[in-house]
Design a protein around this motif. Sequence first.
Motif, PDB file in Angstrom:
ATOM      1  N   ARG A  65       0.736  47.039 -14.130  1.00 53.66           N
ATOM      2  CA  ARG A  65       1.834  46.730 -15.042  1.00 53.66           C
ATOM      3  C   ARG A  65       1.312  45.981 -16.266  1.00 53.66           C
ATOM      4  N   LEU A  66       0.369  45.069 -16.075  1.00 50.83           N
ATOM      5  CA  LEU A  66      -0.223  44.354 -17.197  1.00 50.83           C
ATOM      6  C   LEU A  66      -0.966  45.317 -18.113  1.00 50.83           C
ATOM      7  N   LEU A  67      -1.811  46.178 -17.552  1.00 54.64           N
ATOM      8  CA  LEU A  67      -2.549  47.133 -18.372  1.00 54.64           C
ATOM      9  C   LEU A  67      -1.602  48.033 -19.162  1.00 54.64           C
ATOM     10  N   ASP A  68      -0.547  48.489 -18.510  1.00 56.33           N
ATOM     11  CA  ASP A  68       0.425  49.353 -19.192  1.00 56.33           C
ATOM     12  C   ASP A  68       1.111  48.611 -20.334  1.00 56.33           C
ATOM     13  N   ALA A  69       1.467  47.347 -20.106  1.00 60.83           N
ATOM     14  CA  ALA A  69       2.139  46.561 -21.139  1.00 60.83           C
ATOM     15  C   ALA A  69       1.222  46.314 -22.334  1.00 60.83           C
ATOM     16  N   LEU A  70      -0.062  46.079 -22.064  1.00 63.46           N
ATOM     17  CA  LEU A  70      -1.017  45.880 -23.147  1.00 63.46           C
ATOM     18  C   LEU A  70      -1.213  47.159 -23.950  1.00 63.46           C
ATOM     19  N   TYR A  71      -1.311  48.269 -23.254  1.00 64.38           N
ATOM     20  CA  TYR A  71      -1.548  49.544 -23.939  1.00 64.38           C
ATOM     21  C   TYR A  71      -0.344  49.967 -24.767  1.00 64.38           C
ATOM     22  N   SER A  72       0.872  49.742 -24.232  1.00 63.33           N
ATOM     23  CA  SER A  72       2.092  50.200 -24.910  1.00 63.33           C
ATOM     24  C   SER A  72       2.696  49.164 -25.847  1.00 63.33           C
ATOM     25  N   ASP A  73       2.103  47.958 -25.925  1.00 63.02           N
ATOM     26  CA  ASP A  73       2.663  46.864 -26.731  1.00 63.02           C
ATOM     27  C   ASP A  73       4.072  46.503 -26.276  1.00 63.02           C
ATOM     28  N   GLU A  74       4.287  46.401 -24.961  1.00 66.55           N
ATOM     29  CA  GLU A  74       5.602  46.053 -24.425  1.00 66.55           C
ATOM     30  C   GLU A  74       5.489  44.833 -23.518  1.00 66.55           C
ATOM     31  N   LEU A  75       4.919  43.761 -24.050  1.00 67.00           N
ATOM     32  CA  LEU A  75       4.713  42.546 -23.264  1.00 67.00           C
ATOM     33  C   LEU A  75       6.020  41.882 -22.857  1.00 67.00           C
ATOM     34  N   LEU A  76       7.083  42.105 -23.639  1.00 70.26           N
ATOM     35  CA  LEU A  76       8.380  41.518 -23.315  1.00 70.26           C
ATOM     36  C   LEU A  76       9.213  42.435 -22.430  1.00 70.26           C
TER      37      LEU A  76
ATOM     38  N   ASP B 151      16.176  38.224 -19.960  1.00 72.15           N
ATOM     39  CA  ASP B 151      15.129  39.212 -19.718  1.00 72.15           C
ATOM     40  C   ASP B 151      13.785  38.725 -20.257  1.00 72.15           C
ATOM     41  N   VAL B 152      13.819  38.046 -21.397  1.00 67.78           N
ATOM     42  CA  VAL B 152      12.593  37.473 -21.947  1.00 67.78           C
ATOM     43  C   VAL B 152      12.033  36.411 -21.007  1.00 67.78           C
ATOM     44  N   ASP B 153      12.900  35.551 -20.495  1.00 69.67           N
ATOM     45  CA  ASP B 153      12.438  34.520 -19.566  1.00 69.67           C
ATOM     46  C   ASP B 153      11.841  35.130 -18.303  1.00 69.67           C
ATOM     47  N   ALA B 154      12.407  36.243 -17.850  1.00 67.46           N
ATOM     48  CA  ALA B 154      11.851  36.933 -16.681  1.00 67.46           C
ATOM     49  C   ALA B 154      10.461  37.483 -16.998  1.00 67.46           C
ATOM     50  N   ALA B 155      10.287  38.027 -18.215  1.00 67.55           N
ATOM     51  CA  ALA B 155       8.974  38.526 -18.619  1.00 67.55           C
ATOM     52  C   ALA B 155       7.962  37.393 -18.721  1.00 67.55           C
ATOM     53  N   LEU B 156       8.388  36.247 -19.257  1.00 66.64           N
ATOM     54  CA  LEU B 156       7.498  35.091 -19.349  1.00 66.64           C
ATOM     55  C   LEU B 156       7.106  34.587 -17.962  1.00 66.64           C
ATOM     56  N   ALA B 157       8.069  34.567 -17.058  1.00 69.15           N
ATOM     57  CA  ALA B 157       7.779  34.130 -15.685  1.00 69.15           C
ATOM     58  C   ALA B 157       6.756  35.052 -15.035  1.00 69.15           C
TER      59      ALA B 157
END
Length: 262
Positions: free
Chosen positions: A107-118, A148-154
């Motif tokens: 999930r981290l790799l996918d978020a980095l590749y797609s620019d969807e960190l949030l 949803d942002v707080d969940a992503a930060l967590a």
Amino acid sequence: MSPEIPHLPRAVVLCLIGSGLLIAGGCAALGLEHPASAPYPLPTLDRPAPRPRTSAPTGGSSLSDAQAQAALITQTDLGDPWIATRGAATWHDGLLKAQTTAGECQRLLDALYSDELLGGPARVAVGLDDAGTDAQLRYQIGARRPADVDAALAWLRTLPARCARFTATTELGLVEDVQVVDAPLPEVGDARQGLRVTLGGTTSDGQEFLLTLDVAAVRVGEDAFALTNGGLGDVPNGATQAAVQVGALRLADIRKQGRAQV
């Protein structure tokens, strides 16, 4: 002329060789100088051309699309050597698009590749390049509700423990040693999380490579921004710190102006 290196795309190979980072004994550090803190007062924004979309606020945000665009950082904020992006970084597909069996780490790799960190596509985004080193800073303002942002930060906060070190494989078969550590950010906004992610490996003929990514996500009231600052070698953290400081101040100021206009 340098021999062709197996498995790495030609663009990545040329970039690595040209930067002096593809060597038999290790990866050299990039000797960049970045501002240690955000400039103040805030500089005038060189606003990107507005995207063709409605002006209604998105998610929990009270900002119009024009205000969201105005809250983006620009090359003026970071100064030399940063310029407007010339497109995807040469290392983006060749080294960052990878697969792992390590659960949440994919999930981290996918978020980095797609620019969807949030956790979803950006509302507005901008890219800045360091033309001398092929480093690239990607900055986005999200389109998600504060909860949803707080969940992503967590979730991001769990990664230095859950994904401290794992192995991933690129589409061209390069095996990468991935490490994730916590990275401190300026005390700005209402909630924040920073990471430093490194992806290192060795080609089939023994040549070493290293991709370093600074990651930051910050919530400011009902809005949030995220960024990655990545490059080959050891990426200095100064540009990341400055972008976080400027971004939070800019977003808070735009939000304040918006409330005053209501």
